[in-house]
Design a protein around this motif. Structure first.
Motif, mmCIF file in Angstrom:
data_model
loop_
_atom_site.group_PDB
_atom_site.id
_atom_site.type_symbol
_atom_site.label_atom_id
_atom_site.label_comp_id
_atom_site.label_asym_id
_atom_site.label_seq_id
_atom_site.Cartn_x
_atom_site.Cartn_y
_atom_site.Cartn_z
ATOM 1 N N ARG A 176 -5.466 -19.723 -10.047
ATOM 2 C CA ARG A 176 -5.658 -18.300 -9.663
ATOM 3 C C ARG A 176 -4.709 -17.796 -10.598
ATOM 4 O O ARG A 176 -3.179 -18.266 -10.709
ATOM 5 N N VAL A 177 -4.998 -17.037 -11.693
ATOM 6 C CA VAL A 177 -3.673 -16.560 -12.934
ATOM 7 C C VAL A 177 -3.825 -15.102 -12.861
ATOM 8 O O VAL A 177 -4.965 -14.510 -13.268
ATOM 9 N N ALA A 178 -2.761 -14.399 -13.315
ATOM 10 C CA ALA A 178 -2.501 -13.397 -13.430
ATOM 11 C C ALA A 178 -1.783 -12.924 -14.800
ATOM 12 O O ALA A 178 -0.696 -13.346 -14.303
ATOM 13 N N GLU A 179 -2.117 -12.097 -15.158
ATOM 14 C CA GLU A 179 0.251 -11.875 -16.089
ATOM 15 C C GLU A 179 0.542 -10.640 -15.592
ATOM 16 O O GLU A 179 0.370 -9.741 -14.648
ATOM 17 N N GLU A 180 2.199 -10.425 -15.556
ATOM 18 C CA GLU A 180 2.693 -9.347 -15.514
ATOM 19 C C GLU A 180 4.019 -9.183 -16.263
ATOM 20 O O GLU A 180 4.031 -9.961 -17.503
ATOM 21 N N PRO A 181 3.498 -7.843 -16.400
ATOM 22 C CA PRO A 181 4.955 -7.605 -17.881
ATOM 23 C C PRO A 181 5.897 -7.274 -17.783
ATOM 24 O O PRO A 181 6.621 -7.544 -16.463
ATOM 25 N N VAL A 182 6.738 -8.699 -18.219
ATOM 26 C CA VAL A 182 7.921 -8.746 -18.688
ATOM 27 C C VAL A 182 8.776 -8.160 -19.406
ATOM 28 O O VAL A 182 8.279 -7.583 -20.588
ATOM 29 N N GLU A 183 10.131 -7.709 -19.598
ATOM 30 C CA GLU A 183 11.180 -7.477 -20.362
ATOM 31 C C GLU A 183 11.729 -8.399 -21.089
ATOM 32 O O GLU A 183 12.515 -9.473 -20.691
ATOM 33 N N ILE A 184 11.286 -8.099 -22.341
ATOM 34 C CA ILE A 184 11.725 -9.911 -23.339
ATOM 35 C C ILE A 184 13.489 -9.255 -24.178
ATOM 36 O O ILE A 184 13.346 -8.054 -24.318
#
Length: 237
Positions: free
Chosen positions: A198-206
């Motif tokens: 089970r997978v989800a994306e999370e917004p991150v800052e590079i």
């Protein structure tokens, strides 16, 4: 291989895996920043001819050394294997050594992992505000590359190249990266599909700095990563 004792923490069951090659100028700062929150850090010195390993060790990381450079995929696999052998290890994160990632994003991803009952949370730089320093060509190509990857497309992922990932014990125990180099990024996504994690994306800052961009992979490698992922799928049929 080196081991050191680390202080107790609310994140005593979390292990941060940092693959590193020739990062002597920044690795101590990266490890120190991570250990300000997470006491358990393993840095895999992937055959660096400089003193990356020694500086990571002095900064408080556990250090495992490859005698020769094997590539980021192999370094991540080594680091995860080391971390999952540690008593009580339950949550794992991959974290780049060049200073691009933020500890606050890892904290948020760990919370998401448990609250949403997920196996994997992967970072995406396209879920919020795109960094202003991100080269324009990358803004166009990275989402396109994700769309070209059958596994990423199936999962609805937007950033197959993001090295910031958080996952639980199920994934750590089942992780078997065989692509040693940068193609491990596509392989990781393919393993999610194959295992039904089970997978989800999370917004991150590079954080794009002159240093981190100088260490970045050529854009043509993105195409190679997708091609290698397609070849892996055919070989497993």
């Amino acid at each position: 291989m080196f081991r050191i004792d680390t202080p107790d923490s609310a994140y005593h069951d979390v292990w941060i895996v940092i693959p590193a090659f020739n990062e002597a100028s920044v690795i101590a700062d990266v490890v120190s920043d991570v250990r300000a929150v997470f006491p358990n850090v393993v840095c895999v010195d992937d055959g660096s001819p400089d003193d990356t390993g020694e500086r990571a060790l002095r900064a408080g990381a556990h250090v495992v050394r490859h005698p020769v450079n094997l590539g980021q995929g192999a370094a991540i696999q080594t680091g995860v294997e080391y971390a999952r052998s540690r008593p009580g290890a339950a949550v794992f994160a991959t974290f780049d050594a060049d200073g691009q990632h933020r500890v606050k994003d890892v904290i948020r991803m760990i919370d998401r992992l448990s609250v949403d009952d997920l196996d994997v949370v992967v970072g995406t730089r396209f879920g919020g505000q795109v960094p202003t320093r991100m080269p324009p060509l990358r803004r166009v190509l990275f989402p396109l590359i994700a769309k070209l990857s059958p596994a990423s497309r199936k999962l609805g992922l937007t950033d197959a190249h993001n090295g910031l990932r958080v996952f639980g014990r199920t994934v750590a125990d089942g992780l078997n990266l065989t692509m040693n180099g940068m193609s491990h990024a596509s392989e990781f996504i393919s393993l999610i599909v194959e295992n039904g994690w089970r997978v989800a994306e999370e917004p991150v800052e590079i954080i794009y700095t002159d240093y981190s961009m100088s260490k970045g992979q050529p854009l043509v490698n993105g195409v190679n990563i997708v091609f290698d992922g397609l070849m892996r799928r055919r070989m497993r049929r």
